[in-house]
Design an enzyme around this catalytic site. Structure first.
Site, short mmCIF file in Angstrom:
data_model
loop_
_atom_site.label_atom_id
_atom_site.label_comp_id
_atom_site.label_asym_id
_atom_site.label_seq_id
_atom_site.Cartn_x
_atom_site.Cartn_y
_atom_site.Cartn_z
N GLY A 135 0.86 -1.35 -0.27
CA GLY A 135 -0.10 -0.04 -0.02
C GLY A 135 0.80 1.25 -0.01
O GLY A 135 0.92 1.78 1.13
N TYR A 136 1.52 1.33 -1.04
CA TYR A 136 2.18 2.67 -1.17
C TYR A 136 1.72 3.90 -1.84
O TYR A 136 1.20 5.07 -1.47
CB TYR A 136 3.64 2.63 -2.11
CG TYR A 136 4.45 1.53 -1.51
CD1 TYR A 136 4.51 1.10 -0.16
CD2 TYR A 136 5.47 0.92 -2.42
CE1 TYR A 136 5.51 0.26 0.24
CE2 TYR A 136 6.35 -0.14 -1.78
CZ TYR A 136 6.47 -0.12 -0.56
OH TYR A 136 7.30 -1.22 -0.08
N GLU B 231 11.88 -5.07 -5.89
CA GLU B 231 10.76 -5.11 -6.75
C GLU B 231 11.25 -5.20 -8.37
O GLU B 231 10.73 -5.89 -8.92
CB GLU B 231 9.95 -4.15 -6.58
CG GLU B 231 8.67 -4.43 -7.16
CD GLU B 231 7.58 -3.19 -6.83
OE1 GLU B 231 6.40 -3.13 -7.68
OE2 GLU B 231 8.00 -2.45 -5.84
N GLU C 44 10.55 6.68 -17.12
CA GLU C 44 10.97 7.88 -17.13
C GLU C 44 12.06 8.12 -15.96
O GLU C 44 13.04 8.53 -16.00
CB GLU C 44 9.95 8.99 -17.14
CG GLU C 44 9.25 9.31 -18.35
CD GLU C 44 8.11 8.26 -18.75
OE1 GLU C 44 8.01 7.28 -18.06
OE2 GLU C 44 7.71 8.15 -20.08
N THR D 275 8.22 3.99 -13.08
CA THR D 275 7.84 4.20 -14.64
C THR D 275 9.35 4.34 -15.28
O THR D 275 10.42 4.59 -14.75
CB THR D 275 6.95 5.77 -15.00
OG1 THR D 275 8.14 6.71 -14.45
CG2 THR D 275 6.02 5.90 -13.92
C1 LIG Z 1 -1.72 -3.03 -12.45
C2 LIG Z 1 -1.12 -2.12 -11.49
C3 LIG Z 1 -0.73 -2.52 -10.32
C4 LIG Z 1 -0.14 -2.01 -9.28
N1 LIG Z 1 -0.07 -2.38 -8.02
C5 LIG Z 1 0.29 -1.47 -6.97
C6 LIG Z 1 0.63 -2.27 -5.68
O1 LIG Z 1 0.18 -3.09 -5.28
N2 LIG Z 1 0.93 -1.15 -4.61
C7 LIG Z 1 1.11 0.21 -4.83
O2 LIG Z 1 1.58 0.68 -3.94
N3 LIG Z 1 1.11 0.68 -6.28
C8 LIG Z 1 0.78 -0.09 -7.23
N4 LIG Z 1 0.76 0.23 -8.49
C9 LIG Z 1 0.97 1.53 -8.89
C10 LIG Z 1 2.38 1.89 -9.23
O3 LIG Z 1 3.17 1.55 -8.66
C11 LIG Z 1 2.27 3.47 -10.06
O4 LIG Z 1 1.73 3.22 -11.00
C12 LIG Z 1 3.66 3.86 -10.30
O5 LIG Z 1 4.23 4.30 -9.03
C13 LIG Z 1 3.47 5.09 -10.89
O6 LIG Z 1 2.65 6.23 -10.67
P1 LIG Z 1 1.35 6.77 -11.42
O7 LIG Z 1 0.81 5.50 -12.18
O8 LIG Z 1 0.55 7.56 -10.44
O9 LIG Z 1 2.23 7.86 -12.51
P2 LIG Z 1 2.44 9.26 -12.34
O10 LIG Z 1 3.48 9.35 -11.22
O11 LIG Z 1 1.12 10.10 -12.34
O12 LIG Z 1 3.30 9.79 -13.49
C14 LIG Z 1 2.55 10.06 -14.82
C15 LIG Z 1 3.75 10.29 -15.86
O13 LIG Z 1 4.85 11.35 -15.41
C16 LIG Z 1 6.17 10.76 -15.28
N5 LIG Z 1 6.60 11.47 -14.38
C17 LIG Z 1 6.40 11.64 -13.14
N6 LIG Z 1 7.30 12.17 -12.36
C18 LIG Z 1 8.38 12.49 -13.37
C19 LIG Z 1 9.46 13.11 -13.20
N7 LIG Z 1 10.08 13.44 -12.02
N8 LIG Z 1 10.37 12.92 -14.35
C20 LIG Z 1 9.70 12.56 -15.45
N9 LIG Z 1 8.53 12.19 -15.50
C21 LIG Z 1 7.69 12.17 -14.56
C22 LIG Z 1 5.76 9.41 -15.15
O14 LIG Z 1 7.02 8.85 -15.65
C23 LIG Z 1 4.63 9.03 -16.00
O15 LIG Z 1 4.87 8.91 -17.48
C24 LIG Z 1 0.12 -0.47 -9.64
C25 LIG Z 1 -0.27 -0.11 -10.71
C26 LIG Z 1 -0.59 -0.69 -11.81
C27 LIG Z 1 -0.99 -0.20 -13.20
#
Ligand SMILES: Cc1cc2nc3c(=O)[nH]c(=O)nc-3n(C[C@H](O)[C@H](O)[C@H](O)COP(=O)(O)OP(=O)(O)OC[C@H]3O[C@@H](n4cnc5c(N)ncnc54)[C@H](O)[C@@H]3O)c2cc1C
Lengths: 385, 319
Positions: free
Chosen positions: A124-125, A240, A363, A361
């Site tokens: 739960g992050y 991870e 990026e 991600t």
């Molecule tokens: C199927 C699935 C399962 C998951 N399971 C878990 C889980 O069990 N527990 C949990 O805690 N999370 C989970 N996640 C969440 C996952 O870890 C997050 O999706 C991930 O951390 C990215 O965050 P976000 O999707 O909110 O993207 P955002 O952070 O909103 O990013 C959006 C875009 O902006 C870019 N961006 C953001 N910051 C920067 C920067 N500083 N420089 C350049 N580009 C940037 C990103 O690269 C991306 O392209 C899951 C996600 C999915 C899809």
């Protein structure tokens, strides 16, 4: 220099393959497809029965004291067979953190049941407002006598509907600098005030929103010191990222090759298949490098990051290319009559879309590689991680 | 050179947009997966009410422009009624044929084939006499082929061959439909980058995201220009199959780029079924493979260029 895995590793690989043939039944796959949870209680119990959950942990923790590389083999074989491994992976990540920073009592209470397959954990992050910028989480844990009261909301808490605890990153000191005020807890999903709502994704996988409304936990739920949350998460994240995407690539190439064998698929298909096979090999080798360096003191973070970026980008690229090469029959569902590669390619294509996003991600990870592998200074607008 | 669409065509586009928005926009596609009757019971009458079903893409320029923009507006919400297939039917055939599918190779499924009493399929590079499309079962309900229906191609449907220009126009209509869908993706991605904040700033402030958005914009504009130019050539009877396939190739490459970048910009939220991006992605998949995938389109284009030559910046004579 010797890349040979050794007889023991090869024997384990063969054993896992035989295990898969026996236990990865149509029933198991059917349950996974129906629930969207990439975890199956029965299958997981069978794995634990072999002593393959936390096998690299100490014997007193319930493990078998194996080399880390052996667990990687287990995981790789399971993943390339398309077995449900999410529960195994996530639970081991959290267990790893408990092993490193947990109290003796927590290790006793949590690790042996994990190894016996009796305890399932979720991460739960992420929060609606905190994805890549994890250190900005707002879920609050406030002292309440000897314990804590937790309130807030998490999103993408995968497997939270089945897990026994959520490994929760919460803010315990709103006045401290953002990275310093965070603490980790293992919140029981049976606790009052905890609730969960499903989210279904492009691949059909289920993940969840989880809500914490004044959830009370004792201090024994805290993992690591107060304020140490950020440090621990970073170690756990390093675990991870790794070579698991190489296994997905292998699955992709196997499915496509099987499809191509019985027909005149054309030179274009063969070129794509060859390229995918080459990508799978590089991904595997980067994974091996990461796995090897993980057992060294530096925890192999940057190697794991490189393996993750390469493997996930390759997976996206190759799954799209191979789906295209099989044409419309590739779109049909698993099990549908006439589905190319038994529907595996379209499934892997959909599944691969998340790979370059979760667990960091592309990026953000590329920025880390520039800094950690190449020694570049942190960019002005970089992640601040 | 005149680069504006006719006012009447723009007015019709706005009317189509409005009627689709009234019916829920992208939500129509999402709900039609569970309730497929939405397609024929709600969406078709809605399109009919604004007069788009009678449009002739091979009619005068203004009418043809209106047809392109109407299809583009439908693509913008991946509207689950195959307007492009219906408008591919030559007007003089419409009393007895409701949809024309251009096909390539063996055919097992066609989109929305269950909606028509009589539809024809015309093989690329084969006999231009349409063959009757006969549905043989119910929708496959595949996530990437939500309205694919198993079909068999039977004997000839009618005695006349599909005119070449109508066959080429079918590709142009697909080009406009996809351009509409990609524009929605592009607008949503740019909007999201302005509002989604991480690390104390909108993600649109990060170079990595700006590049992705810029790549999306270039791909989008490139497809729009190519579709419009190809329409212009086909409408005037100056195009060959090579032009139509060049458009298809450009369309497939643009879609690849836009979808890839958009998924990355949206992160996890864009992968949720509740999110439009996931619906747009899944509902675009069939048109990106039918009648021909990227790799197949490439080889068909090569054959067509060898056969017809290719007129463009650098003229290629036929061989
Ligand atoms: C199927 C699935 C399962 C998951 N399971 C878990 C889980 O069990 N527990 C949990 O805690 N999370 C989970 N996640 C969440 C996952 O870890 C997050 O999706 C991930 O951390 C990215 O965050 P976000 O999707 O909110 O993207 P955002 O952070 O909103 O990013 C959006 C875009 O902006 C870019 N961006 C953001 N910051 C920067 C920067 N500083 N420089 C350049 N580009 C940037 C990103 O690269 C991306 O392209 C899951 C996600 C999915 C899809």
């Amino acid at each position: 220099m010797d890349f040979a895995a050794g007889a023991e590793a090869e024997a384990l690989r063969a054993e896992v393959r035989a295990f898969v043939r026996e236990h990865l039944t149509a029933d198991v796959l059917g349950r996974v497809a129906a629930t969207g949870d990439y975890h199956d209680r029965e299958f997981h119990a069978a794995l634990a029965g072999r002593g393959w959950v936390g096998a690299h942990w100490h014997v007193e923790d319930g493990g078998r004291g194996w080399d880390r590389a052996m667990t990687d083999i287990i995981y790789e074989e399971l993943a390339s067979a398309g077995a449900p491994t999410e529960g195994l992976a996530i639970t081991q990540i959290v267990g790893e953190a408990v092993r490193r920073v947990g109290t003796a009592e927590q290790r006793r209470r949590l690790l042996p049941p994990i190894c016996r397959g009796e305890l399932l954990l979720a991460l739960g992050y992420t929060e609606p407002g905190s994805g890549s910028d994890l250190a900005s989480v707002r879920t609050r844990a406030a002292r309440d006598g000897a314990g804590w009261v937790i309130s807030g909301q998490k999103i993408f808490t995968t497997l939270a509907g089945k897990a026994d605890h959520v490994f929760l990153l919460a803010r315990t000191d709103p006045d401290a600098p953002k990275h310093a005020g965070l603490t980790l807890f293992l919140v029981p999903t049976a606790a009052e005030g905890f609730s969960v709502a499903p989210i279904f994704t492009l691949s059909g996988q289920r993940t969840n929103v989880t809500y914490y409304s004044d959830v009370r936990v004792g201090d024994e739920a805290r993992v690591g010191a107060e304020g140490q949350g950020w440090e621990i998460v970073n170690v756990a994240l390093a675990f991870e990222r790794g070579g698991e995407f190489a296994a997905q690539l292998r699955r992709l190439v196997t499915a496509a090759a099987t499809w191509g064998r019985g027909r005149d698929a054309g030179a274009g298909f063969h070129a794509r298949l060859g390229r995918a096979a080459a990508s799978a090999e590089v991904a595997r080798l980067l994974g091996v490098q990461a796995s090897w360096s993980r057992s060294s003191a530096a925890a192999g973070a940057v190697e794991g990051t490189m393996a993750k970026v390469y493997g996930t980008e390759a997976l996206l690229r190759e799954s799209r290319a191979l789906l295209d090469a099989t044409g419309v029959e590739g779109l049909l569902n698993r099990g549908a009559a006439g589905a190319a590669a038994a529907g595996e390619l379209q499934h892997l294509y959909r599944e691969s879309q998340i790979a370059t996003i979760y667990g960091g991600t592309s990026e953000v990870l590329l920025t880390l590689i520039a800094q950690q592998r190449l020694g570049l200074p942190r960019g002005r607008r970089s992640t601040g991680a | 050179m005149k680069r504006e669409w006719a006012p009447a065509a723009l007015a019709l586009r706005d009317a189509v947009r409005a009627v689709l928005a009234d019916h829920g926009g992208v939500e129509i596609a999402r709900s039609a997966e569970e309730r497929p009757r939405v397609r024929g019971d709600d969406l078709r009458p809605a399109l009919e009410s604004v007069g788009v079903l009678d449009l002739d893409p091979l009619g005068d320029a203004e009418e043809s422009e209106a047809a392109m923009l109407a299809v583009r507006a439908c693509g913008a919400v991946v509207a689950p009624w195959p307007l492009a297939r219906a408008l591919s039917v030559p007007v003089e055939w419409r009393a007895r044929c409701q949809a024309i599918y251009v096909v390539d190779g063996p055919v097992s499924h066609l989109d929305h084939a269950d909606l028509f009493e009589s539809a024809g399929a015309v093989p690329l590079g084969g006999d231009p006499l349409p063959r009757a499309v006969a549905p043989t079962g119910s929708r496959s309900r595949a996530p990437l082929d939500p309205f694919g229906v198993p079909v068999e191609l039977r004997g000839p449907a009618g005695a006349a061959a599909l005119p070449d220009r109508a066959l080429l126009m079918s590709f142009v209509l697909d080009g406009f439909w996809v351009a509409g869908a990609l524009e929605t993706v592009a607008l949503q991605a740019a909007g999201y980058a302005g509002t989604r904040r991480q690390f104390g700033r909108p993600i649109g402030r990060f170079g990595e995201i700006r590049w992705r958005l810029a790549d999306i914009a270039v791909a989008m504009d490139g497809l729009d220009e190519l579709a419009t130019y190809t329409w212009f050539q086909v409408h005037r009877g100056r195009a060959t199959l090579a032009d139509a396939l060049a458009l298809r190739l450009g369309m497939l490459e643009a879609a690849d780029s836009v979808l890839r970048h958009a998924h990355q910009v949206f992160g996890a939220i864009g992968l949720c079924e509740e999110h439009d991006l996931t619906v747009l992605d899944r509902h675009l998949a069939p048109v990106l493979l039918r009648p021909a995938s990227l790799s197949r389109t490439r080889s068909l284009l090569l054959e067509a260029v060898n056969r017809h030559g290719f007129r463009g910046t650098f003229d290629v004579p036929r061989r």
